[in-house]
Design a protein around this motif. Structure first.
Motif, PDB file in Angstrom:
ATOM      1  N   LEU A   1       0.828  -1.203   0.000  1.00  0.00           N
ATOM      2  CA  LEU A   1       0.000   0.000   0.000  1.00  0.00           C
ATOM      3  C   LEU A   1       0.868   1.261   0.000  1.00  0.00           C
ATOM      4  N   THR A   2       1.951   1.215   0.738  1.00  0.00           N
ATOM      5  CA  THR A   2       2.874   2.354   0.752  1.00  0.00           C
ATOM      6  C   THR A   2       3.463   2.582  -0.624  1.00  0.00           C
ATOM      7  N   GLU A   3       3.869   1.505  -1.279  1.00  0.00           N
ATOM      8  CA  GLU A   3       4.446   1.635  -2.618  1.00  0.00           C
ATOM      9  C   GLU A   3       3.398   2.114  -3.624  1.00  0.00           C
ATOM     10  N   LEU A   4       2.145   1.659  -3.485  1.00  0.00           N
ATOM     11  CA  LEU A   4       1.083   2.141  -4.375  1.00  0.00           C
ATOM     12  C   LEU A   4       0.866   3.643  -4.192  1.00  0.00           C
ATOM     13  N   ALA A   5       0.903   4.114  -2.944  1.00  0.00           N
ATOM     14  CA  ALA A   5       0.731   5.547  -2.677  1.00  0.00           C
ATOM     15  C   ALA A   5       1.877   6.347  -3.291  1.00  0.00           C
ATOM     16  N   LYS A   6       3.105   5.841  -3.172  1.00  0.00           N
ATOM     17  CA  LYS A   6       4.252   6.514  -3.775  1.00  0.00           C
ATOM     18  C   LYS A   6       4.131   6.552  -5.294  1.00  0.00           C
ATOM     19  N   ALA A   7       3.695   5.449  -5.873  1.00  0.00           N
ATOM     20  CA  ALA A   7       3.541   5.376  -7.332  1.00  0.00           C
ATOM     21  C   ALA A   7       2.473   6.355  -7.806  1.00  0.00           C
ATOM     22  N   LYS A   8       1.388   6.477  -7.047  1.00  0.00           N
ATOM     23  CA  LYS A   8       0.330   7.417  -7.419  1.00  0.00           C
ATOM     24  C   LYS A   8       0.838   8.851  -7.358  1.00  0.00           C
ATOM     25  N   LYS A   9       1.620   9.173  -6.328  1.00  0.00           N
ATOM     26  CA  LYS A   9       2.189  10.521  -6.233  1.00  0.00           C
ATOM     27  C   LYS A   9       3.115  10.798  -7.406  1.00  0.00           C
ATOM     28  N   ARG A  10       3.955   9.818  -7.751  1.00  0.00           N
ATOM     29  CA  ARG A  10       4.854   9.983  -8.894  1.00  0.00           C
ATOM     30  C   ARG A  10       4.063  10.217 -10.170  1.00  0.00           C
ATOM     31  N   GLU A  11       2.993   9.469 -10.343  1.00  0.00           N
ATOM     32  CA  GLU A  11       2.180   9.579 -11.551  1.00  0.00           C
ATOM     33  C   GLU A  11       1.487  10.932 -11.620  1.00  0.00           C
ATOM     34  N   GLU A  12       1.018  11.434 -10.470  1.00  0.00           N
ATOM     35  CA  GLU A  12       0.361  12.740 -10.453  1.00  0.00           C
ATOM     36  C   GLU A  12       1.358  13.861 -10.707  1.00  0.00           C
ATOM     37  N   ARG A  13       2.569  13.702 -10.199  1.00  0.00           N
ATOM     38  CA  ARG A  13       3.598  14.720 -10.356  1.00  0.00           C
ATOM     39  C   ARG A  13       4.117  14.790 -11.780  1.00  0.00           C
ATOM     40  N   ASN A  14       4.208  13.664 -12.444  1.00  0.00           N
ATOM     41  CA  ASN A  14       4.762  13.595 -13.792  1.00  0.00           C
ATOM     42  C   ASN A  14       3.639  13.323 -14.781  1.00  0.00           C
ATOM     43  N   ALA A  15       3.455  14.224 -15.707  1.00  0.00           N
ATOM     44  CA  ALA A  15       2.431  14.040 -16.734  1.00  0.00           C
ATOM     45  C   ALA A  15       3.034  13.284 -17.902  1.00  0.00           C
ATOM     46  N   TYR A  16       2.458  12.159 -18.220  1.00  0.00           N
ATOM     47  CA  TYR A  16       2.924  11.356 -19.342  1.00  0.00           C
ATOM     48  C   TYR A  16       1.889  11.473 -20.459  1.00  0.00           C
ATOM     49  N   PRO A  17       2.236  12.143 -21.558  1.00  0.00           N
ATOM     50  CA  PRO A  17       1.268  12.279 -22.643  1.00  0.00           C
ATOM     51  C   PRO A  17       0.937  10.927 -23.258  1.00  0.00           C
ATOM     52  N   GLU A  18      -0.246  10.869 -23.837  1.00  0.00           N
ATOM     53  CA  GLU A  18      -0.668   9.636 -24.487  1.00  0.00           C
ATOM     54  C   GLU A  18       0.198   9.395 -25.724  1.00  0.00           C
ATOM     55  N   GLU A  19       0.176   8.182 -26.204  1.00  0.00           N
ATOM     56  CA  GLU A  19       1.033   7.795 -27.327  1.00  0.00           C
ATOM     57  C   GLU A  19       0.730   8.625 -28.572  1.00  0.00           C
ATOM     58  N   GLY A  20      -0.519   8.981 -28.789  1.00  0.00           N
ATOM     59  CA  GLY A  20      -0.889   9.774 -29.955  1.00  0.00           C
ATOM     60  C   GLY A  20      -0.251  11.153 -29.957  1.00  0.00           C
TER      61      GLY A  20
END
Length: 193
Positions: free
Chosen positions: A99-118
């Motif tokens: 759960l701790t790692e999932l929370a960290k991953a979610k924060k990383r994902e929110e902080r970094n915007a990854y554009p869609e492949e298109g």
């Protein structure tokens, strides 16, 4: 998998803080051997997979499996007999770590915007941002002096600013501003006619 578990054990902070123990003593004073941990892994591996499935983890499955193994190792090192059941303690430790790692991953994902492949395949229309055609631009410059024409062409066709034009023409920026003012006044008069 045995080499990975051995690497985890050898890199554990427990061994670094207790170098004289050589990995055979438990923090509670009981003996903990590598063979016992292999048995523990075999016994609790289904629990690790069950926790991963209950948390609906489908990305990075192997990474979370490794996190589960590390948490199981830490639970086996930190567990003190007589304070509860090891399986409950191991379950709570493994699930908590995931759960701790999932929370960290979610924060990383929110902080970094990854554009869609298109997004990466999108190409701008070259005509949309193409500077004014030189011929069209020169048609507006019939009544301008040579220096004023230079300013219009360098500004609107080449996209240069006042300082760049001054450097290229080896004049002061104030001289270029005078060219600009003269050109703009004449172009406004032409527009009004």
């Amino acid at each position: 998998m045995d080499l990975l578990i051995l690497a985890i054990l050898l890199n554990s902070s427990y061994f670094k803080t207790n170098p004289g123990i050589k990995g055979s003593a438990h923090s509670s004073g009981k003996v903990f051997e590598l063979d016992n941990f292999h048995e523990t892994v075999e016994k609790f591996e289904p629990m690790i997979h069950q926790i991963i499935h209950s948390l609906h983890i489908y990305k990075n499955y192997d990474e979370f499996y490794q996190i589960g193994l590390i948490a199981l190792w830490e639970a086996s090192v930190k567990f003190v007999e007589g304070k509860g059941i090891f399986s409950s303690y191991a379950y709570a430790t493994i699930k908590g770590r995931m759960l701790t790692e999932l929370a960290k991953a979610k924060k990383r994902e929110e902080r970094n915007a990854y554009p869609e492949e298109g997004f990466w395949e999108y190409r701008k229309d070259p005509v949309a941002e193409e500077p004014l055609e030189l011929a069209i631009l020169l048609s507006y410059c019939d009544q301008l002096k040579l220096k004023e024409k230079k300013w219009v062409i360098m500004t609107f066709y080449f996209g240069m600013n006042t300082k760049e034009i001054a450097d290229k023409e080896k004049v002061s920026p104030s001289a270029v501003k005078k060219w600009r003012n003269g050109a703009m006044d004449k172009l406004r008069m032409n527009k009004g006619e």
